[in-house]
Design an enzyme around this catalytic site. Structure first.
Site, PDB file in Angstrom:
ATOM      1  N   GLU A   1      -3.162  10.745   2.958  1.00 56.73           N
ATOM      2  CA  GLU A   1      -4.166  10.999   4.002  1.00 56.73           C
ATOM      3  C   GLU A   1      -3.904  11.999   4.376  1.00 56.73           C
ATOM      4  O   GLU A   1      -3.154  12.657   4.431  1.00 56.73           O
ATOM      5  CB  GLU A   1      -4.509  10.123   4.646  1.00 56.73           C
ATOM      6  CG  GLU A   1      -4.858   8.002   4.689  1.00 56.73           C
ATOM      7  CD  GLU A   1      -4.639   7.243   5.899  1.00 56.73           C
ATOM      8  OE1 GLU A   1      -5.427   6.895   4.885  1.00 56.73           O
ATOM      9  OE2 GLU A   1      -4.252   7.290   6.586  1.00 56.73           O
ATOM     10  N   GLU A  46       5.373   6.215   8.672  1.00 57.67           N
ATOM     11  CA  GLU A  46       4.717   7.252   8.227  1.00 57.67           C
ATOM     12  C   GLU A  46       5.480   8.277   8.394  1.00 57.67           C
ATOM     13  O   GLU A  46       6.735   8.551   9.170  1.00 57.67           O
ATOM     14  CB  GLU A  46       3.432   7.485   9.531  1.00 57.67           C
ATOM     15  CG  GLU A  46       2.726   6.879   9.719  1.00 57.67           C
ATOM     16  CD  GLU A  46       3.011   5.555  10.740  1.00 57.67           C
ATOM     17  OE1 GLU A  46       4.196   5.096  11.190  1.00 57.67           O
ATOM     18  OE2 GLU A  46       2.331   4.151  10.910  1.00 57.67           O
ATOM     19  N   ARG A  91       9.420   5.421  20.038  1.00 57.06           N
ATOM     20  CA  ARG A  91       8.486   4.490  19.439  1.00 57.06           C
ATOM     21  C   ARG A  91       9.213   3.105  19.466  1.00 57.06           C
ATOM     22  O   ARG A  91       9.152   2.191  19.162  1.00 57.06           O
ATOM     23  CB  ARG A  91       7.777   5.367  17.506  1.00 57.06           C
ATOM     24  CG  ARG A  91       6.924   4.261  17.237  1.00 57.06           C
ATOM     25  CD  ARG A  91       6.125   4.437  16.545  1.00 57.06           C
ATOM     26  NE  ARG A  91       5.422   3.766  14.713  1.00 57.06           N
ATOM     27  CZ  ARG A  91       4.981   4.094  13.632  1.00 57.06           C
ATOM     28  NH1 ARG A  91       5.721   5.237  13.672  1.00 57.06           N
ATOM     29  NH2 ARG A  91       4.775   2.733  13.127  1.00 57.06           N
ATOM     30  N   GLY A 113      -4.914  13.634  17.768  1.00 52.34           N
ATOM     31  CA  GLY A 113      -5.120  12.529  18.411  1.00 52.34           C
ATOM     32  C   GLY A 113      -6.591  11.878  18.928  1.00 52.34           C
ATOM     33  O   GLY A 113      -7.241  11.691  20.197  1.00 52.34           O
ATOM     34  N   ASP A 139      -0.082   5.545   0.647  1.00 52.75           N
ATOM     35  CA  ASP A 139      -1.017   5.911   1.255  1.00 52.75           C
ATOM     36  C   ASP A 139      -0.767   7.304   0.925  1.00 52.75           C
ATOM     37  O   ASP A 139       0.184   7.857   1.891  1.00 52.75           O
ATOM     38  CB  ASP A 139      -1.454   5.871   2.445  1.00 52.75           C
ATOM     39  CG  ASP A 139      -2.104   4.883   2.847  1.00 52.75           C
ATOM     40  OD1 ASP A 139      -2.477   4.126   2.201  1.00 52.75           O
ATOM     41  OD2 ASP A 139      -0.517   3.969   3.723  1.00 52.75           O
ATOM     42  N   GLU A 179       0.509  -1.120  -0.225  1.00 50.66           N
ATOM     43  CA  GLU A 179       0.431  -0.527  -0.052  1.00 50.66           C
ATOM     44  C   GLU A 179       1.103   1.055  -0.106  1.00 50.66           C
ATOM     45  O   GLU A 179       1.940   1.215   0.647  1.00 50.66           O
ATOM     46  CB  GLU A 179      -1.170  -0.502   1.215  1.00 50.66           C
ATOM     47  CG  GLU A 179      -2.278   0.934   1.256  1.00 50.66           C
ATOM     48  CD  GLU A 179      -2.507   0.802   3.083  1.00 50.66           C
ATOM     49  OE1 GLU A 179      -2.992  -0.532   3.123  1.00 50.66           O
ATOM     50  OE2 GLU A 179      -2.772   1.982   2.846  1.00 50.66           O
TER      51      GLU A 179
END
Ligand code: NAG
Length: 284
Positions: free
Chosen positions: A114, A139, A269, A209, A112, A110
């Site tokens: 958005e 991302e 992360r 968020g 993307d 994919e």
């Protein structure tokens, strides 16, 4: 004699007109939405209009969003779409333009684009991501240097065996390279993909968020698409598309001034280890 030579002229003129029409329609590439796309959901909320059926609007209301997808699948190419996003308060909405292979396989690819809405006067967030074999987590997010709800702008995805490039009005936002020569096997390269676009509501996460909710008194929300161009031709410039000096400078300008999130800098992360391509991606 006079009549037949006039007739000749007429035919010639007609031929010229037809040739010009064909040329100009491929130059803008703008085909009919009916020819290349099918609605995916939202029934009458997908509206095609305008000369040559080159305009499409998607609507989101309390009951449903809407979307469409290309009839054809393809491996590599360049897709351009002019989009005008929801004006005013678009908090909680997501407008999309992306490529994906069959998602039911569990190993889908994919690419993307958005657009996460916001309350009036606040910037949209452009969210980009790449999936390979069912894995995402790549991302990058951006703000834009213009208000994307005021006018149409061209959003493009270039996808060739070497790279994926996300462009806005021909300015590169992001380049995601195939580093298989460095032993990094994370690149969509063997599954055909379709073009998808949609408008839906995700106020649980879209805006700040999930803190800012969709204001349904502002519904219906509308996003506009037009003048798409799909170039998968063998001679297309997309095949060898890469950064030159000028576009590299522009990419740096965007990344320095408008990038608001980069997974390759998200230490929290990926405290254990960053995805392998992060090391190389610094050298775009
Ligand atoms: C909305 O606006 C706020 C404040 O200007 C900004 O921090 C945020 O990134 C914007 N986008 C989203 C999707 O929340």
């Amino acid at each position: 004699m006079i009549f037949s030579s006039n007739g000749h002229h007429m035919v010639l003129k007609l031929v010229i007109v037809v040739v010009l029409m064909v040329l100009s329609s491929t130059a803008y590439g703008a085909g009919s939405f009916y020819d290349e796309f099918d609605p995916t959901f939202g029934d009458h909320r997908v509206q095609i209009s305008g000369p040559g059926n080159r305009d499409l609007s998607l609507t989101l209301d309390q009951y449903s969003g809407s979307g469409f997808r290309s009839k054809k699948e393809f491996l590599y190419g360049r897709i351009d779409m002019q989009i005008k996003l929801i004006a005013g308060d678009s908090a909680g909405t997501v407008t999309t333009f992306y490529l994906t292979s069959d998602q039911s396989t569990g190993i889908h690819d994919e690419i993307d684009f958005e657009f996460l809405g916001n309350s009036s006067g606040h910037p949209y967030t452009v969210h980009t991501n790449v999936f390979s074999q069912g894995q995402g987590n790549r991302e990058q997010q951006f703000h834009l240097w213009f208000d994307p709800s005021k006018a149409f702008h061209t959003y493009s995805i270039v996808w060739n065996p070497k790279l994926i490039m996300f462009l806005v009005d021909n300015i590169p936002l992001r380049v995601f390279r195939n580093y298989e020569n460095h032993g990094i096997m994370f690149f969509p390269k063997n599954q055909r993909q379709r073009i998808y676009a949609s408008l839906w509501e995700a106020d649980d996460w879209a805006t700040q968020g999930g803190r800012v909710k969709t204001d349904w008194s502002k519904a219906p929300f509308k996003a506009y698409y037009r003048n798409f161009n799909i170039d998968t031709s063998d001679k297309g410039a997309w095949k060898t598309h890469d950064l030159d000096e000028n576009s590299r400078r522009r990419l740096r300008w965007v990344q320095k001034n408008y990038m608001i999130y980069d997974y390759c800098s998200d230490w929290k992360r990926f405290s254990q280890s960053f995805p392998p391509e992060c090391k190389n991606s610094k050298f775009n």
